[in-house]
Structure formats: structure tokens, C-alpha cells
Motif scaffolding. Sequence first.
Motif, PDB file in Angstrom:
ATOM      1  N   LEU A   1     -58.137  29.563 -17.481  1.00 23.18           N
ATOM      2  CA  LEU A   1     -59.223  29.573 -16.346  1.00 23.18           C
ATOM      3  C   LEU A   1     -59.214  28.449 -15.622  1.00 23.18           C
ATOM      4  N   ALA A   2     -58.496  28.348 -14.855  1.00 23.43           N
ATOM      5  CA  ALA A   2     -58.286  27.377 -13.684  1.00 23.43           C
ATOM      6  C   ALA A   2     -57.608  28.027 -12.652  1.00 23.43           C
ATOM      7  N   LEU A   3     -58.444  27.964 -11.525  1.00 26.92           N
ATOM      8  CA  LEU A   3     -58.020  28.689 -10.332  1.00 26.92           C
ATOM      9  C   LEU A   3     -56.465  28.034  -9.595  1.00 26.92           C
ATOM     10  N   HIS A   4     -56.372  26.832 -10.040  1.00 24.44           N
ATOM     11  CA  HIS A   4     -54.912  26.406  -9.502  1.00 24.44           C
ATOM     12  C   HIS A   4     -53.717  26.835 -10.391  1.00 24.44           C
ATOM     13  N   GLU A   5     -53.898  27.519 -11.452  1.00 25.90           N
ATOM     14  CA  GLU A   5     -52.875  28.048 -12.417  1.00 25.90           C
ATOM     15  C   GLU A   5     -52.144  29.156 -11.470  1.00 25.90           C
ATOM     16  N   LYS A   6     -50.853  29.374 -11.836  1.00 24.30           N
ATOM     17  CA  LYS A   6     -50.239  30.333 -11.062  1.00 24.30           C
ATOM     18  C   LYS A   6     -50.982  31.633 -11.231  1.00 24.30           C
ATOM     19  N   PRO A   7     -51.087  32.557 -10.029  1.00 25.68           N
ATOM     20  CA  PRO A   7     -51.847  33.879 -10.160  1.00 25.68           C
ATOM     21  C   PRO A   7     -51.166  34.877 -11.070  1.00 25.68           C
ATOM     22  N   GLY A   8     -51.818  35.576 -11.940  1.00 28.70           N
ATOM     23  CA  GLY A   8     -51.292  36.434 -12.756  1.00 28.70           C
ATOM     24  C   GLY A   8     -52.728  36.965 -13.463  1.00 28.70           C
ATOM     25  N   GLY A   9     -52.249  37.948 -14.160  1.00 26.59           N
ATOM     26  CA  GLY A   9     -53.374  38.492 -15.073  1.00 26.59           C
ATOM     27  C   GLY A   9     -53.085  40.068 -15.367  1.00 26.59           C
ATOM     28  N   LEU A  10     -54.087  40.860 -15.913  1.00 24.38           N
ATOM     29  CA  LEU A  10     -54.004  42.053 -16.321  1.00 24.38           C
ATOM     30  C   LEU A  10     -54.712  43.018 -15.241  1.00 24.38           C
ATOM     31  N   LEU A  11     -54.256  44.050 -15.160  1.00 24.47           N
ATOM     32  CA  LEU A  11     -55.046  45.296 -14.178  1.00 24.47           C
ATOM     33  C   LEU A  11     -56.345  45.326 -14.701  1.00 24.47           C
ATOM     34  N   LEU A  12     -57.057  45.197 -13.418  1.00 26.09           N
ATOM     35  CA  LEU A  12     -58.832  45.390 -13.593  1.00 26.09           C
ATOM     36  C   LEU A  12     -59.167  46.888 -13.766  1.00 26.09           C
ATOM     37  N   PHE A  13     -58.288  47.725 -12.662  1.00 24.68           N
ATOM     38  CA  PHE A  13     -58.424  49.066 -12.674  1.00 24.68           C
ATOM     39  C   PHE A  13     -57.006  49.781 -12.935  1.00 24.68           C
ATOM     40  N   PRO A  14     -56.740  50.949 -13.153  1.00 22.13           N
ATOM     41  CA  PRO A  14     -55.653  51.663 -13.150  1.00 22.13           C
ATOM     42  C   PRO A  14     -55.006  51.475 -11.800  1.00 22.13           C
ATOM     43  N   PRO A  15     -53.752  51.588 -11.675  1.00 19.78           N
ATOM     44  CA  PRO A  15     -52.966  51.628 -10.244  1.00 19.78           C
ATOM     45  C   PRO A  15     -53.584  52.723  -9.484  1.00 19.78           C
ATOM     46  N   GLY A  16     -53.596  52.535  -8.209  1.00 13.86           N
ATOM     47  CA  GLY A  16     -53.805  53.749  -7.245  1.00 13.86           C
ATOM     48  C   GLY A  16     -55.635  53.716  -6.720  1.00 13.86           C
ATOM     49  N   TRP A  17     -56.366  52.634  -7.280  1.00 10.26           N
ATOM     50  CA  TRP A  17     -57.669  52.564  -7.053  1.00 10.26           C
ATOM     51  C   TRP A  17     -58.163  51.432  -6.046  1.00 10.26           C
ATOM     52  N   THR A  18     -59.044  51.922  -5.023  1.00 13.07           N
ATOM     53  CA  THR A  18     -59.521  50.688  -4.299  1.00 13.07           C
ATOM     54  C   THR A  18     -61.051  50.478  -4.453  1.00 13.07           C
ATOM     55  N   VAL A  19     -61.533  49.513  -4.584  1.00 13.95           N
ATOM     56  CA  VAL A  19     -62.834  49.258  -4.482  1.00 13.95           C
ATOM     57  C   VAL A  19     -63.279  49.076  -3.090  1.00 13.95           C
ATOM     58  N   VAL A  20     -64.312  50.124  -2.689  1.00 13.75           N
ATOM     59  CA  VAL A  20     -64.960  49.965  -1.392  1.00 13.75           C
ATOM     60  C   VAL A  20     -66.328  49.463  -1.319  1.00 13.75           C
ATOM     61  N   GLU A  21     -66.480  48.644  -0.498  1.00 15.36           N
ATOM     62  CA  GLU A  21     -67.951  47.825  -0.391  1.00 15.36           C
ATOM     63  C   GLU A  21     -68.536  48.040   0.958  1.00 15.36           C
ATOM     64  N   ILE A  22     -69.634  48.560   1.161  1.00 21.36           N
ATOM     65  CA  ILE A  22     -70.406  48.425   2.199  1.00 21.36           C
ATOM     66  C   ILE A  22     -71.773  47.518   2.253  1.00 21.36           C
ATOM     67  N   LYS A  23     -71.738  46.660   2.869  1.00 25.20           N
ATOM     68  CA  LYS A  23     -72.808  45.477   3.044  1.00 25.20           C
ATOM     69  C   LYS A  23     -73.375  45.377   4.185  1.00 25.20           C
ATOM     70  N   VAL A  24     -74.771  45.396   4.147  1.00 29.93           N
ATOM     71  CA  VAL A  24     -75.455  45.498   5.530  1.00 29.93           C
ATOM     72  C   VAL A  24     -76.737  44.783   5.158  1.00 29.93           C
ATOM     73  N   ASN A  25     -77.306  44.296   6.484  1.00 35.86           N
ATOM     74  CA  ASN A  25     -78.681  43.372   6.360  1.00 35.86           C
ATOM     75  C   ASN A  25     -79.958  44.240   6.059  1.00 35.86           C
ATOM     76  N   GLU A  26     -79.842  45.275   6.963  1.00 40.64           N
ATOM     77  CA  GLU A  26     -81.209  46.300   6.503  1.00 40.64           C
ATOM     78  C   GLU A  26     -80.755  47.616   6.384  1.00 40.64           C
ATOM     79  N   ARG A  27     -80.188  48.417   7.239  1.00 38.41           N
ATOM     80  CA  ARG A  27     -79.820  49.895   6.733  1.00 38.41           C
ATOM     81  C   ARG A  27     -78.333  50.244   7.376  1.00 38.41           C
ATOM     82  N   ILE A  28     -78.162  51.196   6.467  1.00 36.27           N
ATOM     83  CA  ILE A  28     -76.840  51.599   6.871  1.00 36.27           C
ATOM     84  C   ILE A  28     -76.742  52.607   8.197  1.00 36.27           C
ATOM     85  N   PRO A  29     -76.076  52.145   9.090  1.00 30.49           N
ATOM     86  CA  PRO A  29     -76.107  53.042  10.490  1.00 30.49           C
ATOM     87  C   PRO A  29     -75.876  54.467  10.216  1.00 30.49           C
TER      88      PRO A  29
END
Length: 259
Positions: free
Chosen positions: A191-219
Motif C-alpha cells: 500500500l504505497a502509491l509509488h509502487e508499480k501500478p497493478g491490482g485486481l479488477l474492481l468491477f467486471p470488464p466492460g463497465w464504466t462508473v459515470v458520476e455527475i457532480k453539480v453545485n446546486e441542481r442538475i440542469p
Amino acid sequence: MSDLSHTIRKFDRFELKYLVPIQAAEDFKRSLRAYLVPDDHGDSLGSYHLSSLYYDGPDFCFYREKVDGYKFRRKLRIRYYELHGPLTVDTPVFVEIKQRLNRVTQKRRVLLPYREALRLCNERQMPHNGASDRNGHDAAVLDEIAGMLWQYNLRPASIVRYARQALVGTDYDIGLRVTFDTDLSYRVEQLALHEKPGGLLLFPPGWTVVEIKVNERIPYWLTELVAAHNLSLVRVSKYCCSIALAHNLPAPAWRLALA
């Protein structure tokens, strides 16, 4: 990605998250091009990689607060926006408190050299130049971080890494931000950020996390697009998913449906 020194250190906003198949995410992204522009912190498409080192207590108190649905909860992380070249002791990183209060997401953070961030979070030592030399916001956040570290006996818990493409609003939609996260991976060892990138899949292949971030209201136009593309809201935490997978904890119902 451009220099980080001018970035906002404190903000409140609403965040909505969706788990979307990659092709559907690409279709949604194309429909946004008439309204949003690439984030200039990334490349010409608004793309970059980032890694987050999350801290938690020996009883995983931050994980359990999220799973148990606490209305007020916090978590601590060191976040590294990957620039050209390797991460060194002098590379600037953010030490962030991400807080949820009912439906509002709040973030407070300080920008430190990597060595100082580790000294603060792993050794409980304030940065060498001292809070007294910083502005009032930085001093207050450093004190809050130190208090969390001691109160909850925090230690490194997981690293989550992914590629992000970020689109932002123009003058007509100031504060609006839509992100697409892919290639998500995690690890709970080395658990050091300077180690070589690598790891296990967090979600199955083929999925995207989409996030909408807004200060007040969504247009209105964006709510219409979300409905037109049939996006389904999901309460997903990348950190909590990493802990659940690493420790074989029960998965939420939405995750069981992923193919």
C-alpha cells in the motif's frame, strides 16, 4: 494535466453515480458534447489516471459507516493525479477528507509533497513547514486530518486506481462536471502509491462508473439525457467495493447483477 496549485481546496456539491456498460457510456458521452467541454486538467480529451490511497481504522469504521448508511460520514485518502514521470518524494499530492452529510458531498484537502503526505498520514507528524506557515484553511484541514488519524487509529487500507475522462460545464453550467471512470483496479497489499501500478479488477470488464457532480441542481437538459439513455442511479463507493472484495464481505445487490 496542468499544475495543481490553483485547484479548489474546499467545496460542497451533489454527486450522482451510475454503473454503465462501456458502449452505453460512450453513447451518453457523445450526447454530452453539445453541452460540455473536456476538463483542462487532463489531456485534450480531459483524460488522466489517478490513484487513491485510502485510510481506515482496524475495525474498518469508515467502510462500515458507508455500508450502514450513516447520514454523516467521513473518509481520508491521499490522492495522486498521475503526471508525466514517476511519483517521487517531491511530487505534489492531495491529502483529502471526503465527507457526506445527508445528500451533500463535502471535500477538504491540502496539497503536499508526497513525502510530507506520508509523514502526516503514516507517522502522525505535521508537515515540516508547519501549519502556522500555511493559510487558515490549510491549517484547519491539517488539524482535522491529524485528529482523525489519532481518533480512529487510521492506517493504509486500500489503493484504488483508474482512468478518468472528465467533462465540465461552460459558462452556462458553472460547477457541472461529468466523469467516466474505467479500468478500475484495487489492492490491499503493497500500500504505497509509488509502487508499480497493478491490482485486481474492481468491477467486471466492460463497465464504466459515470458520476455527475453539480453545485446546486442538475440542469434540465442533463436530466433529460440521463432518462433518454436509461441510466440507473447506484450508490457505489470505490473504496467500499475494494474492502468488500478483499475481505470477502457480502456484495450489494446491484453488484450481483453485473455480468
